[in-house]
Design an enzyme around this catalytic site. Structure first.
Site, PDB file in Angstrom:
ATOM      1  N   SER B 326       0.796  -1.229   0.000  1.00 29.28           N
ATOM      2  CA  SER B 326       0.000   0.000   0.000  1.00 29.28           C
ATOM      3  C   SER B 326       0.828   1.278   0.000  1.00 29.28           C
ATOM      4  CB  SER B 326      -0.914   0.004   1.224  1.00 29.28           C
ATOM      5  OG  SER B 326      -1.696  -1.161   1.217  1.00 29.28           O
ATOM      6  N   ASP B 350     -17.635   1.115  -0.851  1.00 29.93           N
ATOM      7  CA  ASP B 350     -16.693   0.117  -0.311  1.00 29.93           C
ATOM      8  C   ASP B 350     -17.417  -0.908   0.540  1.00 29.93           C
ATOM      9  OD1 ASP B 350     -14.604  -1.338   0.723  1.00 29.93           O
ATOM     10  OD2 ASP B 350     -13.943   0.250   2.099  1.00 29.93           O
ATOM     11  N   ASP B 365     -10.701  -6.438   0.428  1.00 29.87           N
ATOM     12  CA  ASP B 365      -9.960  -5.384   1.106  1.00 29.87           C
ATOM     13  C   ASP B 365      -9.421  -5.989   2.390  1.00 29.87           C
ATOM     14  OD1 ASP B 365     -10.293  -1.934   1.210  1.00 29.87           O
ATOM     15  OD2 ASP B 365      -9.462  -3.042   2.921  1.00 29.87           O
ATOM     16  N   HIS B 375     -14.338   0.053   4.741  1.00 27.67           N
ATOM     17  CA  HIS B 375     -13.926   1.151   5.608  1.00 27.67           C
ATOM     18  C   HIS B 375     -15.100   2.069   5.911  1.00 27.67           C
ATOM     19  CE1 HIS B 375      -9.588   0.283   5.317  1.00 27.67           C
ATOM     20  NE2 HIS B 375      -9.921  -0.193   4.126  1.00 27.67           N
ATOM     21  N   CYS B 389      -7.448   2.058   2.093  1.00 29.05           N
ATOM     22  CA  CYS B 389      -8.583   1.340   1.523  1.00 29.05           C
ATOM     23  C   CYS B 389      -8.194   0.719   0.187  1.00 29.05           C
ATOM     24  CB  CYS B 389      -9.752   2.306   1.323  1.00 29.05           C
ATOM     25  SG  CYS B 389     -11.114   1.579   0.396  1.00 29.05           S
TER      26      CYS B 389
END
Lengths: 380, 615
Positions: B326, B350, B365, B375, B389
């Site tokens: 990430s 999401d 995720d 999230h 995210c």
């Protein structure tokens, strides 16, 4: 023997002039002067060859002192006396050589010394004088030139000590002793056919000698002589370095104590067997010529004494001693210059070492005895 | 005795004797002439040859090795110096029997097999009369032993030489590298003249990269020696030119902080000064004592290092290639903003997973396994970066496509060597359709774009590349070649600017704010390091999967062998408004970024505050 050693009654009026001091002490003045000049030159070179070691020069000077005393003492003894003692000297000498085999002291793989109460000496040195004395004694009363059987007898006299010394092993001394005996035979007038025969025999015996007589290290020396580059760091080192020392001296030399080869330890044995390289490097060819001239004058004086000798014994002894002296010069100078294999022969009266000085000076004492013998007889 | 006297012819005897004397004199003169001819030939005809030979004998050209340049950190702390060390050498030409001498020496001082081996190899290539080293670093006792026996050992030389020494060997093992004995291969490549009398050469790291600078120029002296090789007099001397001293950007305090923080783990820290591109810290753990290599490491010690599962000899900072995870999200965010595909306000739904149109596969995720949901129902850019995210970036990646991702990310230095001044740097992988076609001869699959969007899949970066990319973010677009060395002999070396990422300032602001939220917001993924912090940090966490996780399996750290745990990553720069440090941290198998961000905090604290953790 007394029948041809006729002495003048003392205080005879027949003497044209009173004997000089030199004559009274049986001294051959020209020879003495030459020897002293050589001594001075020798000590000068030795100082440099030993790395400016005054101690070495003083030590050698002491040997010379002993040598001169021995010479003068030896000169006082009448030749007849030497002749009478010769066989006994010979027996004692050979006995000592035999003793070396059993109780000798060795160094570097060779057993050459006898030790008597802390005093070490090489019996082979004595033989250098005794062998020619004995051969001369053996031939003196024969009809000369000697017949074949007397030649054979002489060869036996020479062969026994030479073989014993060869066994030590000490090829250099053995050859010197054999030569000194052979010179007597030669000067006695041995026929040329024997000489040529001997030369042919020697040539023929080279192969068996190589196979059976010579030790490996002796063969190595000969091989090294033929091609020193083959063993640059081993046996060839000495020869390469000594040739370099001599060659780099040129005509004028690098100057006393300025020889880089000798002063920087490249030259091995620079104060003993290889000292001529020091002289050649530092004094150049000029120095070599000077030394050679002195040697030649001494040799000529020796031959002169031989020619003037009144007895066969004196003649043969003088001729042999002179030629032996020459062999020293030839072998040493030849070996250092890479002409001859490396054998342990010192440069006479220049190389450091007491034994050779004393032996050589004793030899010159004998020469002087021969020289002065002439005077006593000649006036008769 | 028989009486022949009556028959003796005295006259004839004299005549024969005289004839023989003349013959003898003739022979004597003949032979003496031969001798004289020989001396004449040596001394006059071949004088020049022997004169030269004699000069060569005594005069010897000896190399004077230059002093190797010293290396300092930015505060002037000495990191590499030279210490006098006694070396035992042998001059073959002066030794009568080499085997005997070696045997004799072995009874006096310990000589290892590798010493002997090296000696034999060097011996083959040595010039005549050159001293070939046998043993380095003789102790006082060994020197005394040799001194006592010197007269028995012609050709054996003991002399002092300066030998590299690293006062902080382990701490700077990967930053500096080390010197070692010149090996056979190197001998071929070297300028032999320049390395006469030098036995060591830079093997890796700065020591190798700056070898030419550090080495200096060899000097010579003409010396007169005796046959034993003892120098008697110096005839002529050309002094060597010492190697240039290096001053590094590295700060021993940061180095120590980072090293201590990584202690016991495998990982790397790279910190860069945004203003100069200078590297403030370069740590890869485990380290090793570089001094071991200077002397010729023993084979036991070497195999221990080489065969260790922790590969201590591996410089993770420039050689280690890891999926960035990430940590690339801020850069993806910049790509989204610059391309106009997203705005700071635009959102993505999401549910905790993402699905490609027309594909049943769910791209999860990371938060799904923790909360069972996403999230937030709608996620905007700031939150997407702050909370990391995945769904947001899956969507962005899909719309951006892999080749445009490549175009946006390449200017940050990914997929290329950074050109840092050290050795063995790897280039990593920045995937694209072309890359996959060329490298793997396969077409690009759409699903792979999603993985790439969160820094997984084919993408690989070195910690150095991550630090450089972080630095681009910190400097709002400057791609600067990172540099370890700041000064060579007092002359400042600039880190060249090699690229510029053109972007609108408000987009940089957005990303900086989002990265600030990673640390300083309540739900920021690295909020733990905000506690008690005295400055503002922009950061980004990252987790790199080590093994592929099956579709529905729930990843449980405890169940996975330590070596299979995820790598933890963290990038950051601080202070936010005027950054003076950019950091990249990776902890192998750290489980997650929580293993990495405390380390970054410590390093930044040391740099910005100079706190008690400084060494």
């Amino acid at each position: 023997m007394s029948d041809y050693v006729r002495q003048m009654p003392h205080g005879s009026n027949d003497l044209a002039r009173p004997p000089s001091t030199a004559a009274r002490f049986h001294i051959d003045v020209p020879l003495l002067i030459l020897l002293m000049t050589l001594t001075a030159l020798g000590l000068t070179v030795l100082y440099s060859g030993s790395g400016s070691d005054t101690g070495a020069v003083v030590r050698q000077g002491r040997y010379f002192l002993v040598g001169y005393v021995v010479m003068i003492v030896a000169a006082q003894i009448r030749l007849a006396q030497y002749m009478r003692w010769a066989p006994w000297f010979y027996l004692v000498g050979v006995g000592l050589l035999v003793a070396v085999i059993f109780v000798g002291v060795g160094a570097k793989g060779a057993q050459r010394w006898l030790s008597l109460g802390g005093f070490r000496f090489q019996p082979s040195e004595i033989l250098k004088l005794v062998v020619p004395m004995t051969v001369a004694w053996f031939l003196a009363e024969r009809i000369l030139p000697p017949r074949f059987r007397y030649i054979l007898g002489s060869l036996v006299i020479i062969g026994i000590p030479a073989a014993l010394i060869l066994k030590q092993p000490d090829l250099g001394t053995a050859l010197l002793i054999a030569a000194s005996g052979m010179f007597v035979v030669f000067m006695a007038g041995i026929g040329w056919r024997y000489i040529f025969g001997a030369v042919v025999l020697a040539a023929a015996s080279m192969w068996p000698a190589w196979m059976f007589v010579l030790k490996d290290y002796q063969k190595q020396r000969i091989l090294t002589l033929l091609n020193p580059e083959s063993d640059k760091l081993g046996a060839g080192w000495n020869i390469i370095q000594s040739k370099t020392a001599i060659g780099s001296g040129g005509w004028a030399g690098k100057g006393w104590t300025q020889g880089t080869q000798s002063q920087l330890d490249f030259l091995p044995e620079s104060h003993t067997d290889f000292i001529i390289a020091v002289l050649a490097e530092e004094f150049g060819l000029r120095g070599v010529l000077l030394l050679l001239s002195l040697y030649i004058l001494i040799l000529l004086r020796g031959f002169w004494i031989g020619l003037r000798a009144q007895t066969s014994y004196g003649r043969m002894l003088a001729g042999s001693l002179t030629l032996t002296f020459f062999v020293y010069i030839f072998v040493n100078m030849g070996m250092v210059a890479g002409l001859l294999p490396v054998v342990g022969v010192p440069l006479p009266l220049v190389s450091a070492g007491g034994t050779s000085v004393v032996t050589l000076m004793a030899g010159f004492g004998l020469l002087m005895a021969v020289s002065t013998e002439r005077r006593t007889v000649g006036n008769g | 005795m028989p009486q022949h006297i009556a028959l003796k012819d005295s006259f004839r005897e004299t005549r024969v004797y005289s004839a023989r004397t003349i013959t003898a004199i003739a022979i004597v003169f003949g032979l003496l002439a031969l001798i004289l001819g020989r001396y004449y030939s040596l001394q006059i005809t071949h004088y020049d040859t022997y004169r030269t030979q004699s000069d060569r004998n005594r005069v010897q050209l000896q190399p004077l090795p230059p002093r190797r340049g010293l290396i300092y950190d930015r505060n002037g702390v000495l990191l590499a110096d030279n210490r006098p060390s006694y070396i035992l050498s042998v001059v073959r030409e002066r030794v009568s029997n080499l085997d005997d001498t070696l045997a004799e020496l072995q009874t006096l001082v310990p000589v290892s097999d590798s010493d002997l081996d090296n000696f034999q190899k060097k011996l083959k290539r040595s010039r005549p009369y050159e001293a070939v080293p046998l043993r380095f670093r003789l102790t006082e006792e060994e020197r005394a032993q040799l001194a006592v026996n010197r007269h028995q050992l012609p050709g054996v030389v003991v002399d002092a030489q300066l030998l590299r020494h690293y006062p902080h060997g382990t701490l700077f093992s990967h930053a500096l590298g080390y010197v070692g004995r010149i090996n056979e291969q190197e001998t071929w490549d070297l300028d032999e003249t320049d390395y006469r009398g030098t036995f060591h050469i830079g093997k890796v790291g700065i020591e190798k990269f700056y070898e030419d600078t550090l080495h200096g120029t060899v000097g010579y002296q003409n010396v007169e020696t005796n046959a034993h090789g003892r120098v008697l007099r110096v005839l002529e001397r050309f002094d060597p030119v010492p190697g240039a001293d290096l001053k590094l950007h590295l700060d021993i305090r940061l180095q120590k902080t980072a090293y201590d923080a990584l202690e016991g783990r495998r990982g790397a820290v790279v910190a860069i000064d945004p203003a100069t591109g200078g590297i403030l810290a370069l740590v890869s753990t485990p380290g090793f004592d570089t001094n071991l290599f200077v002397n010729g490491i023993s084979s036991v010690e070497y195999s221990a290092l080489r065969d260790s599962p922790d590969v201590p000899l591996f410089n993770r900072a420039v050689q280690g290639q890891y999926p960035p995870g990430s940590t690339i999200k801020p850069i993806m965010g910049m790509a989204g903003l610059e391309s106009g595909l997203v705005t700071p306000e635009s959102t993505v739904a999401d549910p905790g997973w993402y699905r490609l149109p027309g594909d049943s596969r769910r791209y999860r995720d990371w938060i799904l396994k923790i909360r069972g949901t996403g999230h937030a129902p709608q996620v905007a850019l700031n939150m997407a970066i702050a909370e990391s995210c995945d769904v947001y970036f899956y969507d962005l990646a899909r719309r951006l496509t892999i080749d445009r991702m490549y175009d946006y990310m390449h200017p940050y230095g990914f997929g290329e060597r950074t050109g840092v001044d050290t050795t063995n740097e790897r280039r990593g992988v920045l995937p694209s359709t072309r890359w996959k076609r060329e490298a793997m001869a396969q077409p690009w699959y759409p699903g792979e774009t999603l993985s790439a969007g969160i820094g997984q899949g084919y993408m690989l970066t070195t910690p150095m590349q991550l630090a450089v990319a972080t630095n681009v973010l910190a400097t709002r677009g400057e791609l600067r070649q990172p540099r370890l060395v700041s000064q060579v002999d007092g002359q400042t070396v600039q880190a060249p600017l090699i690229g510029q990422v053109e972007a609108r300032q408000e987009n940089w602001d957005s990303i900086h704010q989002a990265m600030r939220s990673v640390v300083h917001s309540e739900r920021g993924s690295a909020r733990k390091i905000a506690k008690g912090i005295e400055y503002e940090v922009a950061g980004k966490t990252g987790t790199a999967q080590v093994i592929g996780i099956a579709q529905n399996a729930i990843y449980k750290e405890e169940d996975v062998a330590e070596r299979h745990r995820n790598h933890g990553l963290f990038i950051a720069f601080a202070p936010l408004e005027a950054p003076t440090i950019a950091v990249a941290v990776i902890v192998e198998n750290g489980g997650g970024s929580s293993a990495a961000y405390p380390i970054a905090r410590k390093v930044m604290d040391t740099w910005l505050i100079g706190d008690e953790s400084a060494g």
